[in-house]
Write an enzyme that holds these catalytic residues in place. Structure first.
Site, PDB file in Angstrom:
ATOM      1  N   GLY A   1      46.968  32.107  48.892  1.00  0.00           N
ATOM      2  CA  GLY A   1      46.185  30.904  49.148  1.00  0.00           C
ATOM      3  C   GLY A   1      46.293  30.444  50.591  1.00  0.00           C
ATOM      4  O   GLY A   1      46.897  31.107  51.436  1.00  0.00           O
TER       5      GLY A   1
ATOM      6  N   ASP B   1      42.688  43.676  41.077  1.00  0.00           N
ATOM      7  CA  ASP B   1      43.675  42.855  41.778  1.00  0.00           C
ATOM      8  C   ASP B   1      44.460  41.992  40.774  1.00  0.00           C
ATOM      9  O   ASP B   1      43.855  41.346  39.910  1.00  0.00           O
ATOM     10  CB  ASP B   1      42.908  41.968  42.773  1.00  0.00           C
ATOM     11  CG  ASP B   1      43.822  41.286  43.764  1.00  0.00           C
ATOM     12  OD1 ASP B   1      44.997  41.670  43.866  1.00  0.00           O
ATOM     13  OD2 ASP B   1      43.336  40.362  44.457  1.00  0.00           O
TER      14      ASP B   1
HETATM   15 ZN   LIG Z   1      47.456  38.937  45.904  1.00  0.00          ZN
END
Ligand SMILES: [Zn+2]
Length: 288
Positions: A186, A80
């Site tokens: 987030g 990722d």
């Molecule tokens: Zn991401």
């Protein structure tokens, strides 16, 4: 065993999405796998550059691979958000099933250049081995870091232009694209914007490759389901499971201050992660 490419194609045909969840430890891996297995859906384990450093690059591959082979289960490991050709190459060499080259902070030309380099290398390795490595790239900045933010970071949320997405895919040959369509990395205390489903549809059409939604934590349920219906094939969740893990751990430590067996201390944290993953997977797979 199906390849990840086949799973993504199948998800798209069915109008569902595959869940992508990050891990920093064994508890999270077990929690994610248990939730996926319960629902019998394929799942992707993600490790960012930071998570990979902590877990170990080869260790992450080995952990996921051993589950896949032992249980004949469609579970895959993705690198990722890797930010250079060198780190992407290292994960391909280590055996990752998929990689993300994140050049969202670069100019369009520089993003194309580094992405193309990663695609070429993945194709070379795939053709020399029996693997089929998928390369995903980012177009449009959606902020960074799986953490809790007060407000949307500056510069994040400028949406991807469908025509630019078409050009980007054409120039790089990527397998999947992570566009900017409203979500932000987030959790945002003040709340998240809605997913622009019309834009998702347009980008899916013009880009011609499966789309990946990042920054899934904290989105409303209908944003997920509408986004998936519009053409999202993979959804990333990280911050929510980090929060669940830490909250579960804090509570466990407070409830049983005398407990010293790590696997007993962390058990409530693992259960908390499993619950989040199960709920998210139900949503991505359009299950009640
Ligand atoms: Zn991401």
């Amino acid at each position: 065993m199906k390849t990840l490419r086949e799973c993504v194609k199948e998800a798209e045909d069915k109008g569902v999405a595959i869940g992508h969840f990050n891990i920093s430890n064994l508890e999270a891996l077990h929690a994610i796998y248990n939730a996926a297995k319960k629902l019998d859906v394929p799942v992707i384990i993600g490790v960012s550059e930071g998570e990979e450093k902590f877990v170990g690059r080869e260790e992450a591959v080995a952990l996921v691979k051993v589950i896949r082979e032992r249980d004949n289960y469609p579970i895959y490991v993705n690198a990722d958000h890797h930010y250079s050709f060198e780190t992407v190459k290292a994960t391909i060499d280590a055996g990752f099933d998929a990689v993300i080259i994140d050049g969202a902070n670069l100019s369009f030309e520089e993003n194309v250049k580094v992405t193309k380099e990663c695609v070429n290398y993945a194709r070379k390795v795939s053709s020399e081995t029996s693997r089929d490595i998928l390369v995903e790239a980012e177009l449009g900045y959606i902020g960074s870091g799986s953490n809790i933010k007060d407000t949307i970071p500056e510069g994040a949320g400028i949406k991807t232009d469908p025509e630019e997405a078409r050009k980007f895919v054409e120039l790089t040959g990527i397998d999947m694209l992570a566009p900017s369509v409203g979500s932000i990395h987030g959790l945002i205390k003040s709340g998240k914007p809605h997913i622009d489903t019309e834009l998702v549809k347009k980008i899916r059409q013009t880009a011609g490759v499966p789309l990946v939604l990042h920054g899934g934590s904290g989105l409303r349920d209908e944003d997920f389901t509408n986004g998936v219906k519009a053409g999202i094939s993979i959804v990333h969740i990280n911050t929510e499971i980090r929060v669940a893990y830490v909250e579960g751990l804090k509570k466990s430590l407070a409830d049983k201050p005398e407990e010293v067996a790590p696997y007993k201390v962390t058990e409530p944290a693992e259960k908390a992660v499993e619950k989040i993953v199960e709920n998210r997977l139900k949503l991505f797979n359009m299950m009640k």
